[in-house]
Design a protein around this motif. Structure first.
Motif, PDB file in Angstrom:
ATOM      1  N   ASP A 119      57.721   8.298  53.649  1.00 29.02           N
ATOM      2  CA  ASP A 119      56.723   8.637  52.634  1.00 29.02           C
ATOM      3  C   ASP A 119      55.754   9.701  53.125  1.00 29.02           C
ATOM      4  O   ASP A 119      55.364  10.607  52.372  1.00 29.02           O
ATOM      5  N   LEU A 132      57.572  13.217  53.228  1.00 32.84           N
ATOM      6  CA  LEU A 132      57.839  13.710  51.882  1.00 32.84           C
ATOM      7  C   LEU A 132      56.556  14.220  51.228  1.00 32.84           C
ATOM      8  O   LEU A 132      56.545  15.264  50.561  1.00 32.84           O
ATOM      9  N   VAL A 170      57.617  13.627  43.860  1.00 33.17           N
ATOM     10  CA  VAL A 170      58.262  12.760  44.840  1.00 33.17           C
ATOM     11  C   VAL A 170      57.775  11.326  44.639  1.00 33.17           C
ATOM     12  O   VAL A 170      56.563  11.070  44.664  1.00 33.17           O
ATOM     13  N   SER A 228      58.883   5.545  48.608  1.00 36.76           N
ATOM     14  CA  SER A 228      60.088   4.794  48.958  1.00 36.76           C
ATOM     15  C   SER A 228      60.073   3.394  48.353  1.00 36.76           C
ATOM     16  O   SER A 228      61.122   2.745  48.259  1.00 36.76           O
ATOM     17  N   PHE A 284      62.288  13.480  43.038  1.00 38.75           N
ATOM     18  CA  PHE A 284      62.948  13.016  44.263  1.00 38.75           C
ATOM     19  C   PHE A 284      62.714  11.518  44.432  1.00 38.75           C
ATOM     20  O   PHE A 284      61.557  11.073  44.484  1.00 38.75           O
ATOM     21  N   PRO A 325      63.633   8.524  47.000  1.00 41.71           N
ATOM     22  CA  PRO A 325      64.256   7.978  48.212  1.00 41.71           C
ATOM     23  C   PRO A 325      64.731   6.550  47.961  1.00 41.71           C
ATOM     24  O   PRO A 325      64.007   5.740  47.373  1.00 41.71           O
ATOM     25  N   LEU A 377      69.181  10.012  49.253  1.00 44.94           N
ATOM     26  CA  LEU A 377      68.287  10.665  48.297  1.00 44.94           C
ATOM     27  C   LEU A 377      68.948  10.772  46.929  1.00 44.94           C
ATOM     28  O   LEU A 377      70.126  11.099  46.822  1.00 44.94           O
ATOM     29  N   LEU A 422      65.197  13.368  54.558  1.00 45.94           N
ATOM     30  CA  LEU A 422      64.059  14.285  54.631  1.00 45.94           C
ATOM     31  C   LEU A 422      64.518  15.738  54.636  1.00 45.94           C
ATOM     32  O   LEU A 422      63.895  16.595  54.001  1.00 45.94           O
ATOM     33  N   VAL A 471      65.472  16.988  51.137  1.00 48.24           N
ATOM     34  CA  VAL A 471      64.306  17.358  50.324  1.00 48.24           C
ATOM     35  C   VAL A 471      63.732  18.685  50.796  1.00 48.24           C
ATOM     36  O   VAL A 471      63.426  19.574  49.989  1.00 48.24           O
ATOM     37  N   GLU A 472      63.584  18.844  52.108  1.00 51.19           N
ATOM     38  CA  GLU A 472      63.013  20.079  52.642  1.00 51.19           C
ATOM     39  C   GLU A 472      63.876  21.283  52.277  1.00 51.19           C
ATOM     40  O   GLU A 472      63.369  22.334  51.866  1.00 51.19           O
TER      41      GLU A 472
END
Length: 474
Positions: free
Chosen positions: A220, A223, A241, A244, A290, A292, A301, A421, A424-425
């Protein structure tokens, strides 16, 4: 042995229906060890075949006293003679595989179990406990229990003295604050007075060690960091986002006290649990959501794309990204051995792109069953739309298709959280722009990027910690 999210039930050998129960919140620490380390002791004497795994549990004094009473009711009085002992050493039937160890650790790192982990300790060890940490704890048992347990593990008096000296050296070199107390707060992110702050402790930082399983706090935190300042740009502004805990809360079974009347549809009951999570944001104005997901102790994801869109559209790629930006994309990758995926912004060579409402699943192991996750998210979107727009709209597998993406895969059992992670990045940096399904993102990023991620996040937390300390002093 039965392990649930609230307790561990351990059957007793030679006792009919006899068992002892260890409550999750009463576990102060645990370790999963290779039994080969104890093959010289009495515990595995005569064991045939590969040494089994050992599960070590350190429990509270209250749990110790309760177990002693339970044992006295089931077994002979000799089972409870001598001083009480706060440690359980369980011999499993076989050697656990690496993935099995990770799954077991993920259960014992759940919130219900971690309540006990955060109890103050004069020794200051954190879970999962290494072999040497366990030996240090056994030294704290009253005699003759300490020597009995150490002999079971094949530890001679000389070996025990070496462990004690090693621990003293470790304490003196790491400083009194390092081991004299259990995890303390390192940072709150974002810093006050921002709302929705996430607290990261020393205990959370420990899960960034090599081979450890990332916990929900680190997931968390990073993100949120990515969205607020880590990547930035237009994609971040068009994204939301979820925590979680969002999917965990959405997917759990009905609890006692929840509306059980048949007239209340299941999707409405689930939406009721999380309806306040988006009270300050209209998710249908966002392009990407997004989510998780932790399913069967495995992180992956889910990306909900264009939830406000009700049909497939084509648009001019230039109008969306800008000519200069598009032209710079391929050159930015010219020094790399692999070109970026064609469906992404930096790899797209099209004049027009296809976008559609859909649910993309990015799983670094592909061990999980995803259809139920997608169904629950469609149900959530349907009720959220009714609440936000006050009009009905069906989110079906036809109107919002789901698809598993081809994404870079992990090569071990502990890095699934890191891959989540990185997905997402990478999406924020180089998003998908062409939504032909299935989406192929094989060359999105290198495995080396993921291997560096633990140290990157650790350095980030420590840098923020130093900054917040400095701000506090001023």
């Amino acid at each position: 042995m039965m392990i649930t999210d609230s307790s561990i039930r351990i059957p007793l050998k030679g006792a009919e229906e006899g068992e002892v129960t260890v409550v999750a919140s009463q576990i102060r620490g645990y370790g999963v060890w290779d039994g080969g380390l104890a093959q010289g002791g009495a515990l595995l004497a005569g064991w045939e075949g590969p040494a089994p795994s050992l599960l070590f549990l350190w429990v509270t004094d209250a749990q110790t006293n309760l177990m002693q009473r339970e044992l006295s009711d089931i077994q002979a009085s000799s089972a409870t003679s001598g001083p009480p002992c706060s440690f359980l050493l369980l011999v499993l039937k076989e050697q656990l595989q690496e993935l099995q160890v990770a799954l077991l650790a993920s259960i014992l790192d759940m919130k219900e179990y971690r309540e006990g982990h955060s109890s103050p300790s004069s020794i200051g060890l954190t879970s999962p406990l290494a072999w040497t940490d366990g030996l240090v704890l056994l030294h704290s048992c009253p005699p003759p229990v300490d020597q009995h347990l150490l002999r079971l593990l094949g530890q001679s008096t000389e070996k025990s003295s070496q462990v004690r000296r090693s621990q003293r050296n470790k304490t003196s070199t790491s400083g009194s604050s390092g081991l004299q107390q259990l995890p303390t707060r390192l940072i709150q992110y974002p810093a006050a007075p921002s709302k929705g702050r996430i607290t990261v402790t020393k205990e959370d930082l420990a899960c960034l060690d090599a081979g450890e399983f990332l916990n929900d706090v680190i997931i968390d935190f990073y993100l949120k960091y990515l969205l607020l300042e880590g990547v930035g740009g237009s994609v971040a502004k068009r994204s939301h986002v979820f925590s979680s805990f969002f999917y965990k809360q959405l997917s759990r079974r009905r609890a006692a006290g929840e509306d059980n009347t048949p007239s209340v549809p299941d999707r409405h009951m689930r939406h009721q649990r999380v309806k306040t999570w988006t009270r300050h944001v209209d998710i249908f104005t966002k392009d990407f959501l997004f989510v998780p997901v932790n399913q069967e102790a495995h992180w992956y994801l889910v990306v909900v794309c264009f939830p406000g869109l009700d049909e497939v559209q084509r648009e001019d790629f230039w109008s969306r990204t800008g000519g200069a930006e598009r032209a710079a994309g391929p050159r930015a990758f010219s020094l790399r051995s692999q070109q970026p995926p064609e469906c992404t912004k930096q790899g797209c060579q099209r004049d027009t792109v296809l976008k559609r409402p859909c649910i993309l699943v990015m799983d670094s192991l592909k061990l999980s069953y995803h259809e139920n996750v997608c169904r629950l998210l469609r149900d959530y979107l349907q009720v959220e739309w009714e609440v936000r727009r006050a009009t009905p709209r069906l989110f079906t597998p036809d109107s919002m298709r789901s698809s598993s993406c081809r994404v870079p895969q992990q090569d071990n059992s502990s890095d699934c959280g890191l891959y989540l992670l990185q997905y997402v990045e990478s999406f924020l940096q180089n998003p998908v722009v062409q939504f032909d399904l299935p989406v192929c993102l094989d060359n999105w990023f290198s495995r080396q990027q993921v291997r560096q991620k633990r140290e990157e996040i650790r350095s980030l937390v420590l840098r923020l910690h130093k900054s917040q300390q400095h701000d506090g002093e001023n």
